[in-house]
Motif scaffolding. Structure first.
Motif, short mmCIF file in Angstrom:
data_model
loop_
_atom_site.label_atom_id
_atom_site.label_comp_id
_atom_site.label_asym_id
_atom_site.label_seq_id
_atom_site.Cartn_x
_atom_site.Cartn_y
_atom_site.Cartn_z
N GLN A 22 0.83 -1.19 0.00
CA GLN A 22 0.00 0.00 0.00
C GLN A 22 0.88 1.26 0.00
OE1 GLN A 22 -2.48 -1.00 3.41
NE2 GLN A 22 -4.24 -1.26 2.05
N ASP A 23 1.93 1.25 0.80
CA ASP A 23 2.84 2.40 0.85
C ASP A 23 3.51 2.62 -0.50
OD1 ASP A 23 2.16 2.76 3.50
OD2 ASP A 23 4.00 1.87 4.30
N ALA A 24 3.75 1.54 -1.24
CA ALA A 24 4.37 1.63 -2.57
C ALA A 24 3.35 1.95 -3.66
CB ALA A 24 5.09 0.32 -2.90
N GLY A 25 2.06 1.98 -3.31
CA GLY A 25 1.02 2.29 -4.29
C GLY A 25 0.55 1.10 -5.12
N GLN A 26 0.99 -0.09 -4.75
CA GLN A 26 0.62 -1.28 -5.53
C GLN A 26 -0.75 -1.83 -5.12
OE1 GLN A 26 3.61 -4.33 -5.40
NE2 GLN A 26 2.56 -5.62 -6.88
N PRO A 28 -4.47 -0.72 -3.27
CA PRO A 28 -5.28 0.41 -2.81
C PRO A 28 -5.41 0.41 -1.28
CG PRO A 28 -6.41 -0.79 -4.56
CD PRO A 28 -5.21 -1.60 -4.17
N ARG A 29 -5.43 1.58 -0.70
CA ARG A 29 -5.52 1.69 0.76
C ARG A 29 -6.88 1.25 1.28
NH1 ARG A 29 -1.07 3.18 3.04
NH2 ARG A 29 0.35 4.56 1.96
N ASP A 30 -7.91 1.26 0.41
CA ASP A 30 -9.25 0.90 0.87
C ASP A 30 -9.60 -0.55 0.61
OD1 ASP A 30 -9.50 1.06 -1.88
OD2 ASP A 30 -11.32 2.27 -1.84
N VAL A 31 -8.62 -1.39 0.25
CA VAL A 31 -8.91 -2.81 0.05
C VAL A 31 -9.43 -3.40 1.36
CG1 VAL A 31 -6.58 -3.66 0.54
CG2 VAL A 31 -8.03 -4.95 -0.98
N GLU A 36 -10.69 -8.69 -2.84
CA GLU A 36 -10.31 -7.39 -3.39
C GLU A 36 -8.79 -7.30 -3.54
OE1 GLU A 36 -11.81 -3.92 -1.48
OE2 GLU A 36 -13.88 -4.57 -1.67
N LEU A 37 -8.09 -7.85 -2.58
CA LEU A 37 -6.63 -7.85 -2.63
C LEU A 37 -6.15 -8.62 -3.86
CD1 LEU A 37 -4.09 -7.03 -1.00
CD2 LEU A 37 -4.26 -9.25 0.13
N ASP A 38 -6.81 -9.73 -4.14
CA ASP A 38 -6.46 -10.58 -5.28
C ASP A 38 -6.69 -9.86 -6.61
OD1 ASP A 38 -5.42 -12.99 -6.29
OD2 ASP A 38 -7.42 -13.83 -6.56
N ASP A 39 -7.55 -8.83 -6.61
CA ASP A 39 -7.77 -8.04 -7.81
C ASP A 39 -6.58 -7.12 -8.11
OD1 ASP A 39 -10.27 -9.17 -8.13
OD2 ASP A 39 -11.33 -7.48 -7.20
N SER A 40 -5.79 -6.81 -7.08
CA SER A 40 -4.67 -5.87 -7.22
C SER A 40 -3.32 -6.56 -7.41
CB SER A 40 -4.56 -4.98 -5.97
OG SER A 40 -5.74 -4.27 -5.76
N GLU A 69 -8.57 -14.71 8.21
CA GLU A 69 -8.04 -13.79 9.22
C GLU A 69 -7.59 -12.47 8.59
OE1 GLU A 69 -6.75 -12.17 12.87
OE2 GLU A 69 -8.23 -13.69 12.34
N VAL A 70 -6.92 -12.54 7.45
CA VAL A 70 -6.50 -11.32 6.77
C VAL A 70 -7.73 -10.52 6.32
CG1 VAL A 70 -5.33 -10.41 4.72
CG2 VAL A 70 -4.23 -12.18 6.09
N SER A 71 -8.72 -11.18 5.78
CA SER A 71 -9.96 -10.49 5.38
C SER A 71 -10.63 -9.83 6.57
CB SER A 71 -10.94 -11.46 4.72
OG SER A 71 -10.54 -11.76 3.41
N ARG A 72 -10.67 -10.53 7.69
CA ARG A 72 -11.27 -9.96 8.91
C ARG A 72 -10.53 -8.69 9.32
NH1 ARG A 72 -10.50 -9.66 14.08
NH2 ARG A 72 -8.57 -10.85 14.08
N ARG A 73 -9.21 -8.74 9.28
CA ARG A 73 -8.41 -7.57 9.67
C ARG A 73 -8.57 -6.42 8.68
NH1 ARG A 73 -2.62 -9.94 11.84
NH2 ARG A 73 -3.48 -11.54 13.22
N LEU A 74 -8.60 -6.74 7.40
CA LEU A 74 -8.77 -5.70 6.39
C LEU A 74 -10.13 -5.03 6.52
CD1 LEU A 74 -7.23 -7.41 3.24
CD2 LEU A 74 -6.28 -5.46 4.49
N ALA A 75 -11.15 -5.82 6.80
CA ALA A 75 -12.52 -5.29 6.89
C ALA A 75 -12.69 -4.34 8.06
CB ALA A 75 -13.52 -6.43 6.98
N ARG A 76 -11.94 -4.54 9.11
CA ARG A 76 -12.14 -3.68 10.30
C ARG A 76 -11.26 -2.44 10.29
NH1 ARG A 76 -9.23 -7.27 14.98
NH2 ARG A 76 -7.18 -6.40 14.61
N ARG A 77 -10.32 -2.34 9.32
CA ARG A 77 -9.46 -1.16 9.24
C ARG A 77 -10.20 -0.04 8.54
NH1 ARG A 77 -3.88 -2.23 6.53
NH2 ARG A 77 -5.29 -1.77 4.86
N PRO A 78 -10.09 1.17 9.08
CA PRO A 78 -10.68 2.30 8.35
C PRO A 78 -9.83 2.61 7.12
CG PRO A 78 -9.55 3.08 10.32
CD PRO A 78 -9.51 1.56 10.34
#
Length: 94
Positions: A22-26, A28-31, A36-40, A69-78
């Motif tokens: 995400q920091d490298a721009g590869q 999206p920050r809102d994934v 969704e991650l697999d789309d990027s 677990e990764v999906s759960r963590r991604l979903a709860r991040r603003p």
């Protein structure tokens, strides 16, 4: 059944990799999910970099548990820069 400590350890490693991407721009920050991650990016690269074992029936369960677990963590991040929209009745606006 997968070991929850092992799932957390691999999920921690993958979350770190996602943040770097995400920091490298590869990525999206809102994934907000593994799908969704697999789309990027090629999510298989995360498995390799996090050194998840592969090639057996048990590893399928581990990969699924880590994905969840990764999906759960991604979903709860603003999402970065997300705004909360508030609706105010015109009579109450000040």
């Amino acid at each position: 059944m997968t070991d929850s400590t092992e799932v957390r350890r691999h999920a921690d490693a993958i979350m770190t990799l996602i943040k770097e991407d995400q920091d490298a721009g590869q990525v999206p920050r809102d994934v907000c999910s593994w799908d969704e991650l697999d789309d990027s990016v090629d999510t298989e690269d995360y498995y390799r970099q996090a050194q998840l074992p592969a090639g057996t029936a048990e590893t399928i369960d581990l990969h699924n548990a880590v994905n969840n677990e990764v999906s759960r963590r991604l979903a709860r991040r603003p999402a970065a820069g997300a705004w909360l929209a508030l609706r105010v009745h015109p009579d109450r606006a000040q």
